[in-house]
Scaffold this motif. Structure first.
Motif, PDB file in Angstrom:
ATOM      1  N   ALA A  43       8.538  -0.115  -5.766  1.00  0.00           N
ATOM      2  CA  ALA A  43       7.239  -0.793  -5.780  1.00  0.00           C
ATOM      3  C   ALA A  43       6.723  -1.032  -7.196  1.00  0.00           C
ATOM      4  N   MET A  47       5.803  -4.636  -8.707  1.00  0.00           N
ATOM      5  CA  MET A  47       4.477  -4.949  -9.246  1.00  0.00           C
ATOM      6  C   MET A  47       4.592  -5.490 -10.661  1.00  0.00           C
ATOM      7  N   ARG A  50       5.876  -8.984 -10.540  1.00  0.00           N
ATOM      8  CA  ARG A  50       4.842  -9.906 -10.062  1.00  0.00           C
ATOM      9  C   ARG A  50       3.863 -10.226 -11.192  1.00  0.00           C
ATOM     10  N   TRP A  66       5.337 -11.545  -1.436  1.00  0.00           N
ATOM     11  CA  TRP A  66       4.097 -11.199  -0.739  1.00  0.00           C
ATOM     12  C   TRP A  66       4.451 -10.961   0.717  1.00  0.00           C
ATOM     13  N   SER A 125      -2.624  -1.220  -5.533  1.00  0.00           N
ATOM     14  CA  SER A 125      -1.892  -2.130  -4.652  1.00  0.00           C
ATOM     15  C   SER A 125      -1.037  -1.353  -3.663  1.00  0.00           C
ATOM     16  N   PHE A 127       2.320  -1.478  -1.114  1.00  0.00           N
ATOM     17  CA  PHE A 127       3.620  -2.123  -0.964  1.00  0.00           C
ATOM     18  C   PHE A 127       4.337  -1.528   0.238  1.00  0.00           C
ATOM     19  N   TYR A 137       4.650  -6.889  -1.698  1.00  0.00           N
ATOM     20  CA  TYR A 137       3.233  -6.617  -1.948  1.00  0.00           C
ATOM     21  C   TYR A 137       2.468  -6.908  -0.658  1.00  0.00           C
TER      22      TYR A 137
END
Length: 143
Positions: A43, A47, A50, A66, A125, A127, A137
């Protein structure tokens, strides 16, 4: 938007064990540029990749990573946004298929003249890892 060289430092700011900036190609680039064959392994790296995709305005990668349950139909970028940096505060594995990443991302918006506005995005966030082994995400809580 023209893409900078893959040998430049990665936008996510990751460092090597020797505390040198990692090149985009050796960091997030392997995931962003090769999504079909090289998924982010956890994750935190998803992130970070992203964030790099936001910097490079890679809509395709952002939408592909996503989770389908939350994925928007379209994604627009802030015109003239200048990304300033990323700080990962924590990466917490909840179980084999769920994780959270807390981060702070900073950018400056375009403005008239020397104006503009500094933006600080602080988010925890969420995940999820699907049966295909890929991390996605889901959503996040802004702080």
């Amino acid at each position: 938007m023209p893409q900078p060289s893959s040998t430049l430092p990665c936008p996510c700011g990751a460092l090597s064990p020797r505390r040198k900036p990692l090149a985009y190609a050796d960091c997030c680039g392997r995931y962003v540029e090769h999504f079909d064959t090289t998924p982010a392994p956890d994750a935190e790296r998803l992130m970070r990749s992203r964030y790099s995709a936001f910097v490079r305005e890679r809509r395709d990668y952002l939408l592909a990573t996503w989770h389908a349950s939350q994925r928007p139909a379209t994604l627009e970028f802030e015109p003239g946004a200048h990304w300033l940096g990323l700080a990962v505060r924590s990466h917490r594995v909840l179980d084999a298929g769920h994780a959270e990443v807390e981060f702070v991302a900073r950018y400056r918006t375009a403005g008239l003249g020397a104006g503009g506005r500094a933006v600080r995005l602080h988010e925890r966030s969420r995940f999820v890892r699907e049966d295909d082994g890929r991390w996605y995400y889901v959503d996040g809580d802004s702080r």
